[in-house]
Design a protein around this motif. Structure first.
Motif, short mmCIF file in Angstrom:
data_model
loop_
_atom_site.label_atom_id
_atom_site.label_comp_id
_atom_site.label_asym_id
_atom_site.label_seq_id
_atom_site.Cartn_x
_atom_site.Cartn_y
_atom_site.Cartn_z
N ARG A 1 43.30 32.83 24.43
CA ARG A 1 42.74 33.24 23.06
C ARG A 1 41.27 33.62 23.31
O ARG A 1 40.97 34.88 22.80
N LYS B 1 41.84 37.37 24.56
CA LYS B 1 42.07 38.11 23.34
C LYS B 1 40.68 38.65 22.64
O LYS B 1 40.51 39.61 22.21
N LYS B 2 39.79 37.49 22.23
CA LYS B 2 38.49 37.92 21.80
C LYS B 2 37.54 38.79 22.42
O LYS B 2 37.01 39.69 22.00
N TYR C 1 43.19 27.39 26.47
CA TYR C 1 42.57 28.35 25.63
C TYR C 1 42.27 29.55 26.07
O TYR C 1 41.53 30.38 25.56
#
Length: 503
Positions: free
Chosen positions: A493, A496-497, A490
């Motif tokens: 992800r 990206k956050k 993860y």
């Protein structure tokens, strides 16, 4: 991971159903089962797969598989006979002659090892992991279902703890039959089609390789189990020597054994993150890219240390609630807190072993394991007599620390200092864990543990908040590099956050 979680979680209902003394009986014999399990699952199959992968063609692969099965057949019969015949002496050595019949039941498991280990090793050697995976999960499922069924019947019909232990440990034999069912057809086909030309010299040479190379893989895979075996022979005996009555000593040892499933779950979390990076490490070795190897190995060490330390510290802070939730009391909480530090060093040892094996340096692994085991053997009894099960936990942690420190001597100097003794990284990591521990402790104080249900709520909320606090700290404190974030599950992800938050 499924098998590991099953192997850890079933102990909780087992302890709840049979109590501390029943759990003590099971855990006293468990290391013998665990060693056999290691031989048949993660020790000899790995070595056999190496032999198969090195073979020139399909015919030679099948010959090696047949020869390996013969060597293991001899080895397993010897192990069975020794364990079965010495059961009374082993039980007496553990300070409890009533354990002898249970040891005899477990000894039959060794007889199933040749077909299971050879089948798994052969298919792994030809890059087919399906048979190993399915046989392992089915084996664990059968064992867990039998154990829980036995514990339920024993509690309902008020069996004595030794009768319960005997039937619970028979689960190992039922599970071995279930695992072997996946490879019987393979073994029969092997015996029918392969012409066995096996001289005495070849037998001696292959046996020697099994004992040295294969034995080293088995020993390392069984590291924590070997430390538990020392506990089986020393804790209860030395509690009695310190003046504690026999029955009370059994119960206290059962409380100490609560640590096993907790550490196992923590290690699954820590090592699953590290395992995702191992292909990158292997790739860099194949490409002879030393720069890539050092970067990947450094990342592997840093991520493993961060995840294992956070899991360990988080569980330590929540241990009163976890202990009450899972086992119905807060007995032995301090010993479980100390034992949980094992997660950090066991995870680092796992990583070091992966790096050393990738680079072909395995001799130091044997000496490291020997040093840790000798320390445990010498000091465990003394520590138990002086500090009870807290002493046993301290010695276990120190044994793993010694194993890790000796292994570090074989690591390239650049890796030792860049990855682990990087003061900036360590300072950030320690600060992050202090903040996380403070927040989790505050949550635990607010929610409390007035009842088992309340303790469960506190543990769940504390774990979620603790993980969130550490991840946020890791992002804003720039604990990991972008490359390290990409390597963890993860991680993309999360990155990206981070980008979205910056915008």
């Amino acid at each position: 991971m499924i098998a590991k979680i099953l192997s850890a979680v079933y102990r909780i209902p087992l302890q709840n159903l049979v109590g501390n003394t029943g759990f003590y009986v099971y855990q006293q014999i468990y290391p013998i089962y665990g060693i056999g399990m290691t031989f048949a699952l993660s020790g000899f199959p790995v070595f056999i797969s190496k032999l198969i992968a090195e073979a020139q063609d399909d015919v030679r692969q099948k010959q090696l598989a047949y020869q390996s099965m013969i060597v293991l057949a001899v080895f397993s019969v010897i192990l069975f006979v020794i364990t079965f015949l010495t059961a009374p002496f082993l039980a007496t050595g553990m300070g409890d002659p009533g354990l002898a019949p249970i040891i005899k039941v477990v000894s039959f498991m060794f007889l199933f090892m040749p077909i299971i280990a050879t089948g798994r090793g052969y298919y792994q050697g030809i890059y087919k992991m399906g048979p190993t995976a399915t046989s392992q999960v089915v084996e664990q499922l059968v064992r867990v279902l039998v154990i829980i069924a036995v514990a339920y019947i024993a509690a309902k019909h008020h069996w004595n703890v030794y009768r319960m232990g005997k039937w619970a440990m028979a689960s190992a034999d039922f599970a071995a039959v279930a695992a072997m069912a996946f490879f019987v057809q393979f073994a029969v086909k092997l015996m029918r089609t392969v012409k066995l030309s096996f001289s005495w010299e070849q037998f001696k040479h292959l046996s020697r390789r099994f004992l040295t190379e294969g034995g080293l893989i088995c020993l390392f895979a069984a590291m924590l189990i070997l430390l538990q075996l020392v506990d089986s022979f020393t804790i209860k005996n030395n509690l009695v020597l310190s003046g504690i009555p026999d029955e009370a000593a059994k119960s206290i040892k059962g409380v100490y054994d609560r640590a096993q499933p907790l550490v196992q779950v923590g290690l699954v979390i820590a090592t699953s993150f590290a395992t995702t990076m191992l292909p990158s490490l292997t790739e860099s070795i194949r490409a002879r890219d030393s720069r890539m190897f050092y970067r990947t190995a450094s990342s592997l060490i840093r991520v493993s240390l961060a995840v294992s330390m956070t899991a360990s510290i988080g569980m330590i802070v929540l241990m009163p609630q976890i202990n009450l939730l899972l086992f119905g009391s807060v007995e032995g909480t301090s010993a479980l807190m100390l034992y949980n530090l094992c997660i950090i060093f066991a995870a680092l040892i796992f990583v070091n072993n992966s790096i050393l094996q990738s680079s072909g340096s395995i001799t130091m692994t044997f000496w490291a394991l020997s040093a840790g085991m000798v320390f445990k053997l010498i000091f465990n009894g003394v520590a138990v007599r002086h500090w009870g099960i807290n002493g046993a936990s301290i010695v276990t942690v120190l044994s793993l620390l010694i194993i890790w420190l000796v292994m570090m001597q074989a690591m390239p100097e650049r890796l030792r200092f860049d990855a682990l003794f990087n003061h900036q990284f360590l300072t950030k990591l320690v600060l992050g864990n202090v903040i996380m521990a403070g927040v989790v402790y505050g949550v635990a104080q607010v929610l409390g543990n007035a009842s088992r249900a309340n303790a469960g709520l506190t543990a769940l909320v504390g774990a979620i908040i603790g993980a969130a606090v550490f991840v946020v700290y890791a992002i804003f404190g720039k604990l990991f590099t972008i490359r390290e974030w990409l390597l963890v599950p993860y991680g993309k992800r999360i990155l990206k956050k981070i980008q979205e938050m910056k915008k």
